[in-house]
Design a protein around this motif. Structure first.
Motif, PDB file in Angstrom:
ATOM      1  N   GLN A 284      63.461  56.739 107.261  1.00  0.00           N
ATOM      2  CA  GLN A 284      62.088  57.196 107.160  1.00  0.00           C
ATOM      3  C   GLN A 284      61.267  56.182 106.371  1.00  0.00           C
ATOM      4  OE1 GLN A 284      60.876  59.914 108.758  1.00  0.00           O
ATOM      5  NE2 GLN A 284      62.923  59.832 109.675  1.00  0.00           N
ATOM      6  N   PRO A 285      59.991  56.039 106.690  1.00  0.00           N
ATOM      7  CA  PRO A 285      59.161  55.093 105.959  1.00  0.00           C
ATOM      8  C   PRO A 285      59.182  55.397 104.471  1.00  0.00           C
ATOM      9  CG  PRO A 285      58.012  55.899 107.896  1.00  0.00           C
ATOM     10  CD  PRO A 285      59.250  56.716 107.750  1.00  0.00           C
ATOM     11  N   ALA A 286      59.258  54.349 103.709  1.00  0.00           N
ATOM     12  CA  ALA A 286      59.258  54.467 102.257  1.00  0.00           C
ATOM     13  C   ALA A 286      58.723  53.178 101.685  1.00  0.00           C
ATOM     14  CB  ALA A 286      60.688  54.734 101.735  1.00  0.00           C
ATOM     15  N   ALA A 287      58.504  53.185 100.401  1.00  0.00           N
ATOM     16  CA  ALA A 287      58.025  51.959  99.754  1.00  0.00           C
ATOM     17  C   ALA A 287      59.046  50.860  99.958  1.00  0.00           C
ATOM     18  CB  ALA A 287      57.804  52.224  98.274  1.00  0.00           C
ATOM     19  N   GLN A 288      58.592  49.692 100.415  1.00  0.00           N
ATOM     20  CA  GLN A 288      59.498  48.598 100.726  1.00  0.00           C
ATOM     21  C   GLN A 288      59.482  47.564  99.613  1.00  0.00           C
ATOM     22  OE1 GLN A 288      58.535  46.991 104.524  1.00  0.00           O
ATOM     23  NE2 GLN A 288      58.504  48.966 105.533  1.00  0.00           N
ATOM     24  N   PRO A 289      60.624  46.960  99.326  1.00  0.00           N
ATOM     25  CA  PRO A 289      60.642  45.898  98.340  1.00  0.00           C
ATOM     26  C   PRO A 289      59.927  44.674  98.873  1.00  0.00           C
ATOM     27  CG  PRO A 289      62.760  46.062  99.440  1.00  0.00           C
ATOM     28  CD  PRO A 289      61.935  47.219  99.912  1.00  0.00           C
ATOM     29  N   ALA A 290      59.643  43.743  97.981  1.00  0.00           N
ATOM     30  CA  ALA A 290      59.010  42.494  98.400  1.00  0.00           C
ATOM     31  C   ALA A 290      59.879  41.811  99.425  1.00  0.00           C
ATOM     32  CB  ALA A 290      58.809  41.591  97.187  1.00  0.00           C
ATOM     33  N   PRO A 291      59.284  41.210 100.481  1.00  0.00           N
ATOM     34  CA  PRO A 291      60.080  40.604 101.549  1.00  0.00           C
ATOM     35  C   PRO A 291      61.090  39.608 101.036  1.00  0.00           C
ATOM     36  CG  PRO A 291      57.775  40.705 102.181  1.00  0.00           C
ATOM     37  CD  PRO A 291      57.855  41.140 100.760  1.00  0.00           C
ATOM     38  N   GLY A 292      60.764  38.865 100.027  1.00  0.00           N
ATOM     39  CA  GLY A 292      61.672  37.838  99.536  1.00  0.00           C
ATOM     40  C   GLY A 292      62.870  38.389  98.820  1.00  0.00           C
ATOM     41  N   GLY A 293      62.846  39.673  98.492  1.00  0.00           N
ATOM     42  CA  GLY A 293      63.998  40.289  97.848  1.00  0.00           C
ATOM     43  C   GLY A 293      64.027  40.052  96.358  1.00  0.00           C
ATOM     44  N   GLY A 294      62.903  39.949  95.724  1.00  0.00           N
ATOM     45  CA  GLY A 294      62.885  39.769  94.284  1.00  0.00           C
ATOM     46  C   GLY A 294      61.749  38.884  93.877  1.00  0.00           C
ATOM     47  N   GLY A 295      61.315  38.987  92.614  1.00  0.00           N
ATOM     48  CA  GLY A 295      60.150  38.248  92.168  1.00  0.00           C
ATOM     49  C   GLY A 295      60.482  36.922  91.512  1.00  0.00           C
ATOM     50  N   GLY A 296      61.735  36.685  91.098  1.00  0.00           N
ATOM     51  CA  GLY A 296      62.086  35.455  90.396  1.00  0.00           C
ATOM     52  C   GLY A 296      62.272  34.284  91.330  1.00  0.00           C
ATOM     53  N   VAL A 297      62.202  33.079  90.753  1.00  0.00           N
ATOM     54  CA  VAL A 297      62.415  31.869  91.538  1.00  0.00           C
ATOM     55  C   VAL A 297      63.904  31.581  91.628  1.00  0.00           C
ATOM     56  CG1 VAL A 297      61.996  29.385  91.629  1.00  0.00           C
ATOM     57  CG2 VAL A 297      60.179  30.924  90.862  1.00  0.00           C
ATOM     58  N   ASN A 298      64.378  31.302  92.805  1.00  0.00           N
ATOM     59  CA  ASN A 298      65.774  30.957  93.039  1.00  0.00           C
ATOM     60  C   ASN A 298      65.930  29.450  92.845  1.00  0.00           C
ATOM     61  OD1 ASN A 298      68.286  30.295  94.160  1.00  0.00           O
ATOM     62  ND2 ASN A 298      68.181  31.989  95.637  1.00  0.00           N
ATOM     63  N   LEU A 299      66.377  29.044  91.669  1.00  0.00           N
ATOM     64  CA  LEU A 299      66.428  27.616  91.341  1.00  0.00           C
ATOM     65  C   LEU A 299      67.410  26.874  92.235  1.00  0.00           C
ATOM     66  CD1 LEU A 299      66.247  27.740  87.431  1.00  0.00           C
ATOM     67  CD2 LEU A 299      64.423  27.258  89.065  1.00  0.00           C
ATOM     68  N   ALA A 300      68.546  27.517  92.551  1.00  0.00           N
ATOM     69  CA  ALA A 300      69.527  26.854  93.408  1.00  0.00           C
ATOM     70  C   ALA A 300      68.932  26.582  94.786  1.00  0.00           C
ATOM     71  CB  ALA A 300      70.791  27.702  93.514  1.00  0.00           C
ATOM     72  N   LYS A 301      68.215  27.562  95.318  1.00  0.00           N
ATOM     73  CA  LYS A 301      67.578  27.377  96.625  1.00  0.00           C
ATOM     74  C   LYS A 301      66.517  26.290  96.554  1.00  0.00           C
ATOM     75  CE  LYS A 301      66.343  28.626 100.884  1.00  0.00           C
ATOM     76  NZ  LYS A 301      67.231  28.661 102.061  1.00  0.00           N
ATOM     77  N   GLN A 302      65.730  26.262  95.486  1.00  0.00           N
ATOM     78  CA  GLN A 302      64.693  25.247  95.358  1.00  0.00           C
ATOM     79  C   GLN A 302      65.278  23.847  95.260  1.00  0.00           C
ATOM     80  OE1 GLN A 302      61.346  25.649  95.665  1.00  0.00           O
ATOM     81  NE2 GLN A 302      61.921  27.729  96.281  1.00  0.00           N
ATOM     82  N   ARG A 303      66.409  23.710  94.568  1.00  0.00           N
ATOM     83  CA  ARG A 303      67.050  22.394  94.485  1.00  0.00           C
ATOM     84  C   ARG A 303      67.507  21.925  95.868  1.00  0.00           C
ATOM     85  NH1 ARG A 303      69.066  24.242  89.408  1.00  0.00           N
ATOM     86  NH2 ARG A 303      70.930  25.088  90.393  1.00  0.00           N
ATOM     87  N   LYS A 304      68.051  22.865  96.656  1.00  0.00           N
ATOM     88  CA  LYS A 304      68.468  22.511  98.015  1.00  0.00           C
ATOM     89  C   LYS A 304      67.280  22.073  98.857  1.00  0.00           C
ATOM     90  CE  LYS A 304      72.587  25.440  98.351  1.00  0.00           C
ATOM     91  NZ  LYS A 304      73.232  26.574  99.071  1.00  0.00           N
ATOM     92  N   LEU A 305      66.150  22.758  98.711  1.00  0.00           N
ATOM     93  CA  LEU A 305      64.961  22.397  99.482  1.00  0.00           C
ATOM     94  C   LEU A 305      64.420  21.029  99.069  1.00  0.00           C
ATOM     95  CD1 LEU A 305      63.130  25.852  99.615  1.00  0.00           C
ATOM     96  CD2 LEU A 305      64.351  24.708 101.478  1.00  0.00           C
ATOM     97  N   ILE A 306      64.461  20.744  97.764  1.00  0.00           N
ATOM     98  CA  ILE A 306      64.009  19.427  97.301  1.00  0.00           C
ATOM     99  C   ILE A 306      64.906  18.329  97.845  1.00  0.00           C
ATOM    100  CG2 ILE A 306      63.751  17.967  95.256  1.00  0.00           C
ATOM    101  CD1 ILE A 306      62.872  20.523  93.748  1.00  0.00           C
ATOM    102  N   ASP A 307      66.214  18.548  97.809  1.00  0.00           N
ATOM    103  CA  ASP A 307      67.158  17.570  98.369  1.00  0.00           C
ATOM    104  C   ASP A 307      66.914  17.386  99.869  1.00  0.00           C
ATOM    105  OD1 ASP A 307      68.303  17.239  95.902  1.00  0.00           O
ATOM    106  OD2 ASP A 307      69.999  18.601  96.292  1.00  0.00           O
ATOM    107  N   MET A 308      66.651  18.494 100.575  1.00  0.00           N
ATOM    108  CA  MET A 308      66.390  18.411 102.014  1.00  0.00           C
ATOM    109  C   MET A 308      65.147  17.577 102.296  1.00  0.00           C
ATOM    110  SD  MET A 308      64.132  19.777 104.457  1.00  0.00           S
ATOM    111  CE  MET A 308      63.570  21.320 103.746  1.00  0.00           C
TER     112      MET A 308
END
Length: 565
Positions: A284-308
């Motif tokens: 049933q429809p309900a309040a949905q979390p933020a699409p990204g799944g959280g408000g903090g920055v994922n440093l590991a993911k950002q490092r991978k993107l910078i390397d890419m």
């Protein structure tokens, strides 16, 4: 059964017949679309509504109607008892999409008794060369009865040349005229009872016909091929009428049954029988979390993107700007740190040939790869092809994207046929090990985003509907993108007037629109948009279109237990 040669005729012993154009479908073979013209005593159409083809499939009288297409066969039904007064002749023709009739083997016309199914006559075409349209035969009135004649007249100017020879107006910018009123076309038959319930997929109503064209006063002359070059049909698949019964594949045609995993593929999960009680209800429809799944920055993911991005600057500078534009669209939707597997599913039916030759699909592939480089931690996009069959062709990466498409098309040339369902079965089997029915949620840590690109309708609508419903229990999102001259396209020129014939030749993506809104799914797991030409769409707009509904789906998938919160 009577075998006719060119010019021969015979009495028609049935008042309701099926005229079936047949050919040997296969790799590299152009697709064939049947058409029909209703003619008066002057051997001309009375108005443009007397032209029956894939985008105008049923005559208002119901006397002539498109009866559905299969691989290697396309048919029209003709009931002479229902022909309007003044119609004395029905021409049976066809056009080739993706090449000339010289590339089509086994070309023939069969006329069957619609009641008994008995074959009344057959006419084989063995001398086709550069023609892109053919007049196979005609059913005509003689005295109180009707006869069938084998004609065998080719046209190098395609469907347009064939139609205009018999009075159909092919005006691109017509002067404003009052619309001629006529009854709406009859809707197609309902889908078979075995198909899952779905929104009705209604063929579009034919546009208003222009005023009748005055016929010439001279005697009827056999049509001759105009001296112009071959008419190039727009890169769209033919209208596919919903099947009127279980699909029967012709001999040699690829099976439309369940996908069979190739040798070495992961074993399929056990078949999941539907639960004895009602299947699990959608959340049933309900309040949905933020699409990204959280408000903090994922440093590991950002490092991978910078390397890419550093590697892209060195290895593929043209991809770097695309990845940055993709990042802007993702950032706006809270998906800057999002991780997902990305799949690209490309139509390789014959009507796509111009899009591949022009480099437009290559440019689209690069834009999808840019999204994959940001989403997928492996920096890869899984690529699938589909036409008459489905093919898994490997991973698209930064180090192979320039030669990848050319290589896979050499291995898998364009095919005659379009089967969405087979591609969807293969993709589901690749990620979940089971392309069959599913009635309970399948949980995974990462979603799958599928970019599904096509230019025409599918031959297996019921299979496609089933696959979309089953996959709603899986963390997989289907983004359908249709390419073709259509009023549904985001880049369509809404102010440009088109003539009657041009409007009829426009692509129709009603099935995909209805698929996007299909009821009875666990959650909404698909989106659809259309473009006239992918080169018309700026990169930032394309990325926004690709992400239009994906974030909302992520919220639903987490709420439904398909993904972690």
């Amino acid at each position: 059964m009577t075998t006719l040669s060119k010019g021969q005729n015979m009495p028609l012993t049935a008042t309701s017949v099926r005229a079936v154009i047949g050919w040997s479908a296969g790799t590299g073979v152009p697709d064939v679309d049947v058409s029909a013209l209703l003619l008066g005593p002057d051997k001309k159409v009375r108005d443009d509504s007397d032209f029956i083809f894939f985008n105008q499939p049923t005559h208002a009288s119901g006397a002539v109607r498109h009866e559905g297409k299969q691989a290697g066969a396309d048919a029209v039904g003709i009931d002479v008892t229902r022909l309007p007064p003044g119609v004395e002749r029905v021409l049976i023709g066809a056009s080739a999409d993706g090449g000339t009739f010289g590339k089509v083997s086994g070309l023939h016309l069969r006329v069957l008794d619609a009641g008994s199914g008995a074959e009344l006559a057959r006419f084989d075409i063995t001398d086709a060369t550069s023609e892109t349209a053919y007049l196979f035969g005609e059913v005509y009135k003689r005295g109180d009865g009707w006869k069938l004649r084998a004609v065998g007249q080719g046209y190098a100017s395609g469907l347009a040349g064939f139609a205009t020879d018999f009075g159909v107006s092919v005006d691109d910018e017509p002067a404003p005229q009052p619309a001629a009123s006529r009854p709406a076309a009859a809707p197609p038959s309902a889908p078979p009872a075995s198909a899952p319930p779905a929104a009705p997929f209604q063929a579009p109503s034919a546009p208003p016909a222009g005023p009748p064209q005055a016929p010439p006063s001279g005697p009827y002359q056999a049509p001759q091929a105009p001296p112009t070059g071959p008419y190039q049909a727009p890169p769209t698949g033919p209208y596919q009428a919903p099947p009127t019964g279980p699909y029967q594949a012709p001999p040699g045609a690829p099976p439309a049954g369940p996908y069979q995993a190739p040798p070495g593929a992961p074993p399929a999960a056990p078949f999941q029988a539907p639960p004895s009680g009602p299947h699990q209800a959608p959340p049933q429809p309900a309040a949905q979390p933020a699409p990204g799944g959280g408000g903090g920055v994922n440093l590991a993911k950002q490092r991978k993107l910078i390397d890419m991005e550093k590697r892209a600057a060195q290895q593929a500078p043209q991809l770097l700007n695309l990845t940055k534009q993709a990042a802007v669209s993702l950032q706006k939707r809270g998906l800057a740190d999002h991780t997902a597997r990305v799949a690209l599913c490309l139509d390789i039916s014959g009507s796509m040939s111009n899009l591949y030759r022009s480099g437009k699909i290559q440019a689209l592939v690069e834009r999808v790869l840019a999204l994959g480089l940001r989403f997928d931690d492996n920096e890869a996009v899984d690529v699938f092809l589909f036409g008459a069959e489905a093919h898994e062709v490997g991973e698209l990466r930064m180090n192979n994207f320039q030669a990848f498409l050319g290589g896979v098309l050499q291995q898998h040339p364009l095919e005659g046929g379009t089967y969405y369902g087979k591609a969807m079965q293969m993709i589901r089997a690749n990620y979940w090990g089971n392309p069959g029915p599913r009635y309970q949620p399948q949980r995974d840590n990462q979603p799958v985003y599928v970019m599904f690109v096509t230019d025409g309708a599918t031959f297996d609508e019921s299979v496609t509907i089933e696959q979309l419903k089953y996959s709603a229990y899986e963390p997989i999102f289907w983004q359908f993108m249709a390419i073709g001259d259509s009023p549904q396209a985001v880049d369509a020129d809404k102010n440009k007037k088109k003539g009657f014939f041009k409007r009829l030749l426009q692509s129709d993506f009603t099935f995909l629109e209805n698929l996007d809104n299909l009821p009875g799914r666990y959650i909404d797991n698909a989106n659809f948009f259309a473009v006239t030409d992918p080169a018309n769409i700026p990169d930032d707009q394309l990325f926004d279109l690709m992400m239009a509904e994906y974030p909302q789906w992520l919220g639903l998938a987490r709420q439904a237990g398909l993904l972690p919160q």
